[in-house]
Every structure is written in structure tokens, then in C-alpha cells.
Design an enzyme around this catalytic site. Structure first.
Site: not given
Ligand code: BGC
Length: 394
Positions: A121, A146, A220, A292, A358
Site C-alpha cells: 500500500r 499493489h 504474490h 498481514d 512477499e
Molecule cells: C496485502 C493484503 C491484501 C492481499 C491481497 C497482500 O499483500 O497485504 O492486505 O489483501 O495482498 O490483495
């Protein structure tokens, strides 16, 4: 293929010490390279077509040591990863779909996708660089996630097969124009996936720009070492080589603090079941609906490959070790999987049915001068490598 080209291809691969056979027929590509240790090969088929007619290809990498990895040119997505268990039985250990339409319609979980230009983010989708403020799409209210609404996961990448001495791979390339999703500079990104003879997936990222910009590329993939669609990952043992992490606010933006994990449910410095503390009433777990969070990797060197994480699944004996040159790793416990998607093997995915690790620079770095910089300037080369290494326990 023209016999001359065929013999040239064989000569090139021959120079690499590999016996090679390369056959290209309409729409399909098959190349194999065999060495004393086993046969490695690359196959290509058509995975599907986008609404505008663009063909999406799928590359299947096989290493002759029990591993097969499938990559699609849409989003550079790792579609499947088949890995043997301790008895040699393979299972697909990554979450995904069996068809292109599902990726296009539903990839909000970003299954297996390349993430760019910025992994995770950016607060309010805004950052200032060299005195200019840039606004990105808000696709995860109130933040940009992303890379924005149409991130690198939603583009079709150009692909070229790559043969090494005992490896097979595919090199993907994408040119993102100046202003794409609000980011400055034309960014030329190259990502090479390589399947090694020792059951590793190596990902080499490279990018250059013609104007100062910010970059944070990652992949991802979600993993379930017991096999995709077999249930949740709560029993997987996770080790993270991280004594610190970056706590977040309620919108999952780092507060800027770098806190110790000791004495919290974020301490994975000793292998611990993912589910063991996931329901503790810790404010950070409540914000994330589970894990997360970005972990700050303990590093001996600034940029070399070092162990970041190791995950073990006891029943299958499968082990995933992640090596990276990055300073951080986002551990996401699949919290937003909500039983609305049906995966590759026809099973519906529920919360916690896969986890993502990630490798990355920290989320929202452009707004935190105390975090390692994600700025890329003309003349500089962004270059980073991560390896997903598979093995088994005895
Ligand atoms: C984020 C999550 C998100 C997920 C899928 C992760 O990298 O930190 O908050 O929901 O990706 O979008």
C-alpha cells in the site's frame, strides 16, 4: 523449424553443455534439455484469449527432478507449482485458477501474480518525489494497493524461453508508460522465472526508468504445502528471520514504527504454527484480520541473498525456504479469502487456505523517510532476486 535454425539452437545449447532438442510448431513450443541429472524442458501452450483477442500463453517448466511450474503471460502469474512430498508424490502447492477468465474476473487476491509498480500500500495513494506530488488510483480505500487499479498483474507480458546449463526459465518484459497508474517515468520491467535442478524457483527482477520514480516489485503466490485446496495452513510451521516488524494502522498502512516481535504473536524467530496465536486479541492481528504485516529481515549483508523465511508442513514433509535480497517480507495469512472463489482443483478457498510471503521493500516507503528507499532514478538499475527453494524433511 528451419533445419539451420534448429542446428544453431542446438549449437548454442550444446555450448552450454546441454544436449538440446528444440521444436516449434504452430502455436506450441517444446524445448528440452537433458543432462546427466535428468531432463529439463519448456513447453508452451495457449492458456486463453482476452476480450480484445490478445493471446495469453502458458509456459510449463519441468526440471526432471520432480518439479513442474506453470507461468502465464497474463500478470506473469505462477499458475501451478508441482512439488514432490517426502515420498516423491507431487502436489500443486500454490493457489490459482484453471482458466484465464477466472484470473481476469477475480484476481483480487492476486494469486501468483507479479506485483508492480509498487507492492503493497501507499497511503491515500499519494507520495511526493523531488517536490512533485503524485496521485495514484485508490483501489483499497483509502489507499493504493499493489500498483493501482491496473497493476502489472493485469498486463500481458512479452515472454522468451531461457535455457541455462541445467535450468529452464522464462523471461517476461513489460514497458509501463510515463504516468501509468499515476506513477512518473517510463518503467521497463523484466522478470525472469527460473526453475533450477535443485527444485528452486528463482525470480530475478530488473527495472529501469527515464524519470525519477518509485519501484517495489514482488510476486504474490499463495502457498499451501499440503496441496492447494486441501484445507487451511494453520498447522504449517513458520520461521521468519526477523526480530522486528512494521506495525500498521487500521487501514494497514505502517505507522512508521519498527517494533520488536519478541513477546508478541509476531515472533516467528522459532518455527511456530501459523494458527497458534492467530486469534489472539492483539490490536495488530485485529487490524489485519490475522497476519498481514511487513517483517524487517535480519540481514548480515545489505543486498545479498539471505534466508528470509522457512515453512514446513509435517504430513507431506514439504519445506519452502525463501531467500531474498530485499529488506522486508510481507506475511499475509490469506485473511481475505472468503469462500467466493473456486481454485485450480475445483475446491472453494476459505480464509487461511493459503499464505503469501512477499519479499519486498516496506509498504508505503515513499512516505516514510526512515524506511529503505524505493526511489529509482534514470541511469540506475533496479535489480533484485528472490528464490523459493523446495525440499523435504525425512
Ligand atoms: C496485502 C493484503 C491484501 C492481499 C491481497 C497482500 O499483500 O497485504 O492486505 O489483501 O495482498 O490483495
Amino acid at each position: 523449424m528451419h533445419p539451420l535454425l534448429k542446428s544453431r539452437a542446438a549449437a548454442v545449447l550444446g555450448r552450454l553443455g546441454v544436449v538440446a532438442l528444440l521444436v516449434v510448431t504452430a502455436g506450441t513450443l517444446h524445448a528440452s534439455a537433458s543432462s546427466a541429472k535428468g531432463a529439463a524442458r519448456i513447453d508452451r501452450d495457449v492458456f486463453g484469449h482476452l476480450a480484445d483477442g490478445t493471446t495469453v500463453y502458458r509456459y510449463t517448466l519441468t526440471n526432471g527432478h520432480g518439479m513442474r511450474v506453470r507461468i502465464i503471460t497474463y500478470g506473469g502469474i505462477i499458475q501451478t507449482v508441482e512439488v514432490p512430498d517426502r515420498r516423491g508424490h507431487p502436489a500443486n502447492v500454490t493457489l490459482g485458477f484453471d482458466n484465464l477468465d477466472d484470473y481476469v474476473a477475480n484476481n483480487s487476491p492476486y494469486f501468483g501474480a507479479l506485483i508492480g509498480r509498487y507492492g503493497n500500500r501507499i497511503a491515500n495513494g499519494r507520495f511526493t518525489l523531488d517536490g512533485v506530488t503524485y496521485q495514484l488510483p485508490i483501489n483499497n480505500d483509502p489507499n493504493s494497493l499493489h500498483g493501482g487499479t491496473v497493476g502489472f498483474d493485469k498486463h500481458v507480458w512479452d515472454a522468451t524461453p531461457v535455457h541455462g546449463r541445467d535450468t529452464v526459465g522464462v523471461k517476461l518484459r513489460l514497458v509501463s508508460p510515463d504516468g501509468d497508474q499515476g506513477y512518473p517515468g517510463t518503467l521497463t520491467a523484466e522478470v525472469t522465472y527460473t526453475l533450477t535442478a535443485s527444485n528452486g524457483i528463482r525470480i530475478d527482477y530488473r527495472a529501469t526508468t527515464d524519470k525519477a520514480t518509485v519501484v517495489n516489485l514482488t510476486n504474490h503466490a499463495y502457498w499451501n504445502l499440503a496441496g492447494e485446496g486441501t484445507g487451511d495452513i494453520n498447522d504449517h510451521l513458520l520461521y521468519l528471520n526477523a526480530k522486528r516488524y512494521t506495525p500498521v494502522d487500521s487501514t494497514l498502512i505502517p505507522t512508521g514504527a519498527i517494533d520488536p516481535v519478541a513477546g508478541t504473536p509476531f515472533d516467528f524467530t522459532k518455527p511456530t504454527a501459523i494458527g497458534k496465536r492467530i486469534r489472539e486479541s492483539h490490536q495488530q492481528l485485529i487490524f489485519g484480520h490475522g497476519y498481514d504485516h511487513n517483517f524487517v529481515l535480519n540481514r548480515k549483508t545489505a543486498h545479498k541473498l539471505e534466508l528470509a523465511a522457512r515453512v514446513t508442513e509435517a504430513r507431506s514433509g514439504r519445506v519452502l525456504s525463501i531467500y531474498t535480497e530485499e529488506p522486508g517480507i510481507q506475511f499475509y495469512s490469506g485473511n481475505f479469502l472468503d469462500a467466493t472463489l473456486v481454485g485450480t482443483s475445483g475446491k472453494m478457498y476459505r480464509q487461511g487456505d493459503g499464505f503469501a510471503l512477499e519479499t519486498q521493500h516496506f509498504p508505503d516507503s515513499p512516505n516514510h523517510p526512515n524506511f529503505p528507499s524505493t526511489v529509482l532514478r534514470p541511469g540506475q538499475v533496479y535489480q533484485t532476486t528472490t528464490i523459493y527453494q523446495f525440499s523435504t524433511t525425512h
